[in-house]
Design a protein around this motif. Structure first.
Motif, PDB file in Angstrom:
ATOM      1  N   HIS A   1      42.732  21.070  -2.916  1.00 27.06           N
ATOM      2  CA  HIS A   1      43.346  21.675  -1.742  1.00 27.06           C
ATOM      3  C   HIS A   1      43.587  23.172  -1.902  1.00 27.06           C
ATOM      4  O   HIS A   1      44.221  23.786  -1.033  1.00 27.06           O
ATOM      5  N   HIS A   2      43.121  23.774  -2.976  1.00 27.01           N
ATOM      6  CA  HIS A   2      43.300  25.212  -3.143  1.00 27.01           C
ATOM      7  C   HIS A   2      42.600  25.987  -2.027  1.00 27.01           C
ATOM      8  O   HIS A   2      43.144  26.959  -1.496  1.00 27.01           O
ATOM      9  N   GLY A   3      41.393  25.575  -1.697  1.00 25.58           N
ATOM     10  CA  GLY A   3      40.655  26.260  -0.636  1.00 25.58           C
ATOM     11  C   GLY A   3      41.352  26.157   0.709  1.00 25.58           C
ATOM     12  O   GLY A   3      41.419  27.137   1.457  1.00 25.58           O
ATOM     13  N   THR A   4      41.883  24.966   1.012  1.00 29.93           N
ATOM     14  CA  THR A   4      42.598  24.780   2.272  1.00 29.93           C
ATOM     15  C   THR A   4      43.837  25.655   2.333  1.00 29.93           C
ATOM     16  O   THR A   4      44.113  26.305   3.349  1.00 29.93           O
ATOM     17  N   HIS A   5      44.603  25.684   1.240  1.00 35.20           N
ATOM     18  CA  HIS A   5      45.812  26.507   1.203  1.00 35.20           C
ATOM     19  C   HIS A   5      45.476  27.986   1.337  1.00 35.20           C
ATOM     20  O   HIS A   5      46.184  28.740   2.024  1.00 35.20           O
ATOM     21  N   LEU A   6      44.397  28.423   0.677  1.00 31.45           N
ATOM     22  CA  LEU A   6      43.989  29.823   0.776  1.00 31.45           C
ATOM     23  C   LEU A   6      43.594  30.182   2.202  1.00 31.45           C
ATOM     24  O   LEU A   6      43.968  31.251   2.724  1.00 31.45           O
ATOM     25  N   PHE A   7      42.856  29.288   2.848  1.00 35.74           N
ATOM     26  CA  PHE A   7      42.436  29.537   4.237  1.00 35.74           C
ATOM     27  C   PHE A   7      43.641  29.608   5.168  1.00 35.74           C
ATOM     28  O   PHE A   7      43.749  30.529   6.007  1.00 35.74           O
ATOM     29  N   LEU A   8      44.566  28.660   5.028  1.00 35.17           N
ATOM     30  CA  LEU A   8      45.742  28.652   5.895  1.00 35.17           C
ATOM     31  C   LEU A   8      46.622  29.872   5.663  1.00 35.17           C
ATOM     32  O   LEU A   8      47.170  30.452   6.608  1.00 35.17           O
ATOM     33  N   THR A   9      46.769  30.270   4.409  1.00 32.72           N
ATOM     34  CA  THR A   9      47.567  31.464   4.107  1.00 32.72           C
ATOM     35  C   THR A   9      46.939  32.712   4.710  1.00 32.72           C
ATOM     36  O   THR A   9      47.622  33.562   5.284  1.00 32.72           O
ATOM     37  N   THR A  10      45.606  32.815   4.592  1.00 30.59           N
ATOM     38  CA  THR A  10      44.908  33.972   5.161  1.00 30.59           C
ATOM     39  C   THR A  10      45.070  34.032   6.666  1.00 30.59           C
ATOM     40  O   THR A  10      45.342  35.102   7.241  1.00 30.59           O
ATOM     41  N   MET A  11      44.916  32.891   7.339  1.00 34.70           N
ATOM     42  CA  MET A  11      45.058  32.858   8.794  1.00 34.70           C
ATOM     43  C   MET A  11      46.489  33.188   9.213  1.00 34.70           C
ATOM     44  O   MET A  11      46.712  33.891  10.210  1.00 34.70           O
ATOM     45  N   ALA A  12      47.479  32.697   8.456  1.00 37.60           N
ATOM     46  CA  ALA A  12      48.871  32.992   8.786  1.00 37.60           C
ATOM     47  C   ALA A  12      49.157  34.483   8.670  1.00 37.60           C
ATOM     48  O   ALA A  12      49.840  35.069   9.526  1.00 37.60           O
ATOM     49  N   VAL A  13      48.623  35.118   7.627  1.00 36.68           N
ATOM     50  CA  VAL A  13      48.822  36.561   7.454  1.00 36.68           C
ATOM     51  C   VAL A  13      48.138  37.332   8.580  1.00 36.68           C
ATOM     52  O   VAL A  13      48.701  38.297   9.133  1.00 36.68           O
ATOM     53  N   MET A  14      46.935  36.902   8.963  1.00 43.16           N
ATOM     54  CA  MET A  14      46.211  37.582  10.041  1.00 43.16           C
ATOM     55  C   MET A  14      46.963  37.481  11.367  1.00 43.16           C
ATOM     56  O   MET A  14      46.902  38.399  12.194  1.00 43.16           O
ATOM     57  N   TRP A  15      47.670  36.377  11.599  1.00 41.12           N
ATOM     58  CA  TRP A  15      48.453  36.218  12.822  1.00 41.12           C
ATOM     59  C   TRP A  15      49.758  37.001  12.757  1.00 41.12           C
ATOM     60  O   TRP A  15      50.210  37.568  13.752  1.00 41.12           O
ATOM     61  N   LEU A  16      50.397  37.031  11.591  1.00 45.38           N
ATOM     62  CA  LEU A  16      51.728  37.614  11.480  1.00 45.38           C
ATOM     63  C   LEU A  16      51.714  39.139  11.405  1.00 45.38           C
ATOM     64  O   LEU A  16      52.632  39.785  11.919  1.00 45.38           O
ATOM     65  N   VAL A  17      50.695  39.722  10.768  1.00 47.92           N
ATOM     66  CA  VAL A  17      50.680  41.173  10.598  1.00 47.92           C
ATOM     67  C   VAL A  17      50.730  41.916  11.936  1.00 47.92           C
ATOM     68  O   VAL A  17      51.550  42.833  12.114  1.00 47.92           O
TER      69      VAL A  17
END
Length: 295
Positions: free
Chosen positions: A17-33
């Motif tokens: 699940h490392h890849g899934t967590h990395l993808f979700l974290t990246t998308m969250a940062v892209m939305w929040l910034v």
């Protein structure tokens, strides 16, 4: 046969699940910034932005832009206009969609599937295709001048509410019908044996069980209708009747753009939908995760 230690299984599960967590974290940062930077811009005085630049972290922070945006845009009136459109539109959509979903999911009749497909296919049609026909139809639909200043459905909230309900009922019917199909059929069968009619089955048995799904769909509908800019701008030309999505436009100057003030106005418009989401968050998440562990 050699048994695999539980610790090794857990490590393998985490690596998977490392890849899934990395993808979700990246998308969250892209939305929040962008959201956080908009809030930061709204808190900065225009003088600090002009002096240090938009991408600088220097300068004081205050709430002056929010007060100025509230006063200059007349946002209080526009919030009321949005409520007049959104509240009845969402309630009517949920009532009509739940009735239709109950009919196509709990009963078997000749045009059951056909009607559901028609409701769903209606969402595939771009709104812009129907803009001109709907405008002409509402223009030729007479109303008393005491209700409409134009003598027709134009310049009224009724036109916007009717179109919003018509376009959103198909999506809500599709979602609610799928949820109702997952409810045990024995519920309505037992109610029928006890003498409960169709309306009692709908109102007393099925509808209370659909509360999570209704909350999830209702939250989405509030967000979509509140943010809608196209239909109100098409049917209402009187500035005093336009929803809050147009209030930010009043903050734009003819020769100078105060982006700090515009950011503050945009941030203020987010507050109502944020409050709705926070109030219905528990039901919204429950409605989205229903059936995730089945199958």
């Amino acid at each position: 046969m050699t048994a695999v230690p539980q610790s090794a299984t857990r490590r393998r599960h985490r690596r998977r699940h490392h890849g899934t967590h990395l993808f979700l974290t990246t998308m969250a940062v892209m939305w929040l910034v962008p959201l956080l930077w908009t809030l930061y811009t709204a808190l900065r005085p225009k003088e600090a932005t002009d002096r240090y630049g938009y991408w600088s972290l220097r300068g004081p922070l205050n709430l002056d832009n929010f007060a100025a945006a509230w006063e200059q845009s007349g946002m209080a009136r526009y919030f009321v206009n949005s409520a007049i459109i959104v509240v009845p539109a969402v309630l009517l959509t949920l009532v009509l969609a739940s009735m239709m979903a109950f009919a196509v999911s709990r009963f078997t009749w000749r045009f059951n599937l056909t009607l559901l497909v028609m409701f769903t296919a209606g969402n595939m049609l771009p709104p812009q295709v129907l803009a001109a026909p709907l405008f002409e139809m509402f223009k030729r639909t007479p109303l008393p001048y005491s209700i409409s200043a134009s003598g027709s459905l134009l310049e009224t909230y009724y036109a916007v509410i009717a179109v919003e309900v018509a376009f959103q009922t198909g999506f809500c019917t599709f979602v609610l019908s799928n949820y109702m199909k997952a409810l045990p059929g024995e519920l309505t069968e037992a109610a029928l044996v006890d003498g409960a009619g169709v309306w009692r089955q709908y109102a007393r048995i099925i509808l209370p069980l659909c509360r999570p799904a209704l909350a999830a769909v209702g939250t989405l509908e509030v967000i979509w209708l509140y943010n809608d800019f196209f239909w109100p701008l098409l049917f209402i030309h009187n500035g005093d009747r336009l929803p809050v999505t147009t209030a930010v436009n009043n903050l734009q100057g003819q020769f100078l753009q105060d982006y700090n003030l515009i950011a503050a106005g945009a941030t203020l418009t987010v507050i109502p939908v944020l409050v709705v989401y926070l109030l219905l968050q528990r039901h919204f998440v429950a409605g989205l995760t229903l059936g995730a562990s089945k199958g």
